[in-house]
Design an enzyme around this catalytic site. Structure first.
Site, PDB file in Angstrom:
ATOM      1  N   ARG A 103       9.136   1.483  -6.858  1.00 41.40           N
ATOM      2  CA  ARG A 103       8.151   1.332  -5.778  1.00 41.40           C
ATOM      3  C   ARG A 103       8.945   1.176  -4.501  1.00 41.40           C
ATOM      4  O   ARG A 103       9.675   0.185  -4.335  1.00 41.40           O
ATOM      5  CB  ARG A 103       7.229   0.135  -6.027  1.00 41.40           C
ATOM      6  CG  ARG A 103       6.356  -0.174  -4.834  1.00 41.40           C
ATOM      7  CD  ARG A 103       5.221  -1.125  -5.133  1.00 41.40           C
ATOM      8  NE  ARG A 103       4.176  -0.477  -5.901  1.00 41.40           N
ATOM      9  CZ  ARG A 103       2.922  -0.926  -5.994  1.00 41.40           C
ATOM     10  NH1 ARG A 103       2.559  -2.035  -5.377  1.00 41.40           N
ATOM     11  NH2 ARG A 103       2.021  -0.279  -6.713  1.00 41.40           N
ATOM     12  N   GLN A 133      -1.322   5.937 -10.212  1.00 41.32           N
ATOM     13  CA  GLN A 133      -2.672   5.453  -9.908  1.00 41.32           C
ATOM     14  C   GLN A 133      -3.704   6.559 -10.122  1.00 41.32           C
ATOM     15  O   GLN A 133      -4.761   6.334 -10.724  1.00 41.32           O
ATOM     16  CB  GLN A 133      -2.720   4.970  -8.446  1.00 41.32           C
ATOM     17  CG  GLN A 133      -4.084   4.468  -8.034  1.00 41.32           C
ATOM     18  CD  GLN A 133      -4.450   3.161  -8.715  1.00 41.32           C
ATOM     19  OE1 GLN A 133      -3.672   2.223  -8.684  1.00 41.32           O
ATOM     20  NE2 GLN A 133      -5.610   3.105  -9.346  1.00 41.32           N
ATOM     21  N   ASP A 222      -9.664   2.890  -0.568  1.00 39.95           N
ATOM     22  CA  ASP A 222      -8.420   2.114  -0.649  1.00 39.95           C
ATOM     23  C   ASP A 222      -8.330   1.288   0.636  1.00 39.95           C
ATOM     24  O   ASP A 222      -9.098   1.501   1.595  1.00 39.95           O
ATOM     25  CB  ASP A 222      -7.229   3.089  -0.786  1.00 39.95           C
ATOM     26  CG  ASP A 222      -5.894   2.374  -0.954  1.00 39.95           C
ATOM     27  OD1 ASP A 222      -5.882   1.178  -1.288  1.00 39.95           O
ATOM     28  OD2 ASP A 222      -4.846   3.026  -0.739  1.00 39.95           O
ATOM     29  N   ARG A 290      -4.766   1.080 -16.192  1.00 39.90           N
ATOM     30  CA  ARG A 290      -3.362   1.252 -15.795  1.00 39.90           C
ATOM     31  C   ARG A 290      -2.458   1.000 -17.002  1.00 39.90           C
ATOM     32  O   ARG A 290      -1.439   1.673 -17.186  1.00 39.90           O
ATOM     33  CB  ARG A 290      -2.984   0.277 -14.659  1.00 39.90           C
ATOM     34  CG  ARG A 290      -3.702   0.482 -13.323  1.00 39.90           C
ATOM     35  CD  ARG A 290      -3.363   1.789 -12.643  1.00 39.90           C
ATOM     36  NE  ARG A 290      -1.958   1.948 -12.350  1.00 39.90           N
ATOM     37  CZ  ARG A 290      -1.333   1.494 -11.263  1.00 39.90           C
ATOM     38  NH1 ARG A 290      -2.009   0.839 -10.342  1.00 39.90           N
ATOM     39  NH2 ARG A 290      -0.038   1.719 -11.083  1.00 39.90           N
TER      40      ARG A 290
HETATM   41  N1  NVA Z   1      -2.404   2.421  -0.062  1.00 35.44           N
HETATM   42  C1  NVA Z   1      -2.097   1.113  -0.603  1.00 35.44           C
HETATM   43  C2  NVA Z   1      -2.153   1.136  -2.094  1.00 35.44           C
HETATM   44  C3  NVA Z   1      -1.911  -0.194  -2.747  1.00 35.44           C
HETATM   45  C4  NVA Z   1      -1.933  -0.103  -4.236  1.00 35.44           C
HETATM   46  C5  NVA Z   1      -0.710   0.697  -0.125  1.00 35.44           C
HETATM   47  O1  NVA Z   1       0.189   1.553  -0.075  1.00 35.44           O
HETATM   48  O2  NVA Z   1      -0.531  -0.475   0.216  1.00 35.44           O
HETATM   49  N1   CP Z   2      -3.209  -0.325  -7.421  1.00 36.45           N
HETATM   50  C1   CP Z   2      -1.955  -0.830  -7.385  1.00 36.45           C
HETATM   51  O1   CP Z   2      -0.970  -0.116  -7.423  1.00 36.45           O
HETATM   52  O2   CP Z   2      -1.908  -2.184  -7.339  1.00 36.45           O
HETATM   53  P1   CP Z   2      -0.595  -3.066  -7.157  1.00 36.45           P
HETATM   54  O3   CP Z   2      -0.122  -2.903  -5.741  1.00 36.45           O
HETATM   55  O4   CP Z   2      -1.055  -4.461  -7.446  1.00 36.45           O
HETATM   56  O5   CP Z   2       0.450  -2.591  -8.124  1.00 36.45           O
END
Ligand code: NVA
Ligand code: CP
Length: 308
Positions: A103, A133, A222, A290
């Site tokens: 991430r 996702q 979102d 998930r």
């Molecule tokens: N678009 C959001 C998704 C979180 C799972 C972000 O990048 O923070």
């Molecule tokens: N939807 C999602 O990726 O959630 P987190 O940021 O909690 O991993």
């Protein structure tokens, strides 16, 4: 040759359909308490530059349930923070572990990690994309609606990583995608262009959320403020005001429309309490999946069932 999941446009329709079938099978086995440990002896490393609840926990639990082990690595505690290159990190981790979930802020960083790793690298969210996702969300749609084929999905809100991955999924699978985002916050232009070119079904980008949700089977949204955009909070609250998923908007879609959200939700902002807790919402079933979908990905990618 190892195969990564950095973006959905690098997967075929066949690979995605196999993930959905395997996820369904693994979910059934878990419900029936069948012990299934195909990843015994395997280790997954998770490198997370940003916070996470669902992605981190579901990948870690997935590894445990499949008989493997996971290591959560914060870049701050690694030599990466003191200047070791991502390429050398990739080379070294490849000698210890069997797969990496990353991430990161930058999609380029995830791609560089994958380039120098000899093991599969899975994108657990970047500023550009969130492929796991969307695989999950489509699996959830199949469970609830019996198919994705011919389904109309309306995404309302920020043209962010989630929106971009929806477009990439639509470039492979035959569902109709309408994205409604404010001007200046549209999804990535190159991704939309490439996805439209390859898509078997319409992909529409518009500014009017009411037009996007007309005859929709699914409405999804979102956060208006993705991780890393916190300093734009006030401005974004004003710009996105008309993009809230509320009763007025949901009333414009089909009567049996289902409402999704990748979570975390900002109640009262992109979605109201009435909708997220109401009869159309499937957000917590979506969150549960998930685990099942990522078990399928890990079983296939780390278990040697996928080759490029
Ligand atoms: N678009 C959001 C998704 C979180 C799972 C972000 O990048 O923070
Ligand atoms: N939807 C999602 O990726 O959630 P987190 O940021 O909690 O991993």
């Amino acid at each position: 040759m190892k195969k990564d999941i950095l973006r959905l446009s690098s997967l075929t329709k066949g690979e995605m359909d196999r993930i959905f079938e395997e996820a369904s099978e693994l979910k059934r086995r878990q419900r029936e308490n069948v012990v299934w440990k195909p990843l015994s002896g395997k280790t997954l490393a998770l490198i997370f530059e940003k916070p996470s609840t669902r992605t981190r926990v579901s990948f870690e639990v997935a590894m445990y349930q499949l008989g493997g082990h996971s290591l959560f690595l914060s870049p701050k505690d690694m030599q990466l923070d003191r200047g070791e290159s991502i390429a050398d990190t990739a080379r070294v981790l490849s000698r210890y572990v069997d797969g990496i979930v990353i991430r990161a802020f930058s999609q380029k960083l995830a791609e560089e990690l994958a380039e120098f790793a000899s093991i599969p690298v899975i994108n657990g969210l970047t500023d550009l994309l969130h492929p796991c996702q969307i695989l999950n969300d489509i699996f959830t749609i199949i469970e609830k609606k019996g198919r994705y084929r011919g389904i109309k999905i309306a995404y309302v809100g920020d043209g962010n990583n989630v929106a971009n991955s929806w477009a990439e999924a639509a470039s492979r699978l035959d569902f109709h995608l309408s994205l409604a985002c404010p001007p200046g916050y549209l999804p990535d232009e190159d991704i939309i262009r490439a996805s439209k070119r390859e898509s078997p079904c319409p992909i529409e980008v518009m500014v009017d959320p009411f037009q996007a949700v007309k005859s929709a089977d699914i409405i999804t949204t979102d956060s208006w403020v993705s991780m890393g955009k916190e300093d734009e909070y006030e401005k974004r609250m004003m710009i996105f005001e008309g993009y809230q998923v509320n009763e007025r908007l949901v009333a414009e879609a089909k009567n049996d429309v289902l409402v999704m959200h990748c979570l975390p939700a900002h109640r009262g902002k992109e979605i109201t309490d009435q909708i997220i807790d109401g009869r159309h919402s499937i957000v917590f079933d979506q969150a549960e999946n998930r685990l099942h979908v990522q078990k399928a990905i890990l079983e296939m990618w780390l278990g040697g069932k996928v080759h490029s």
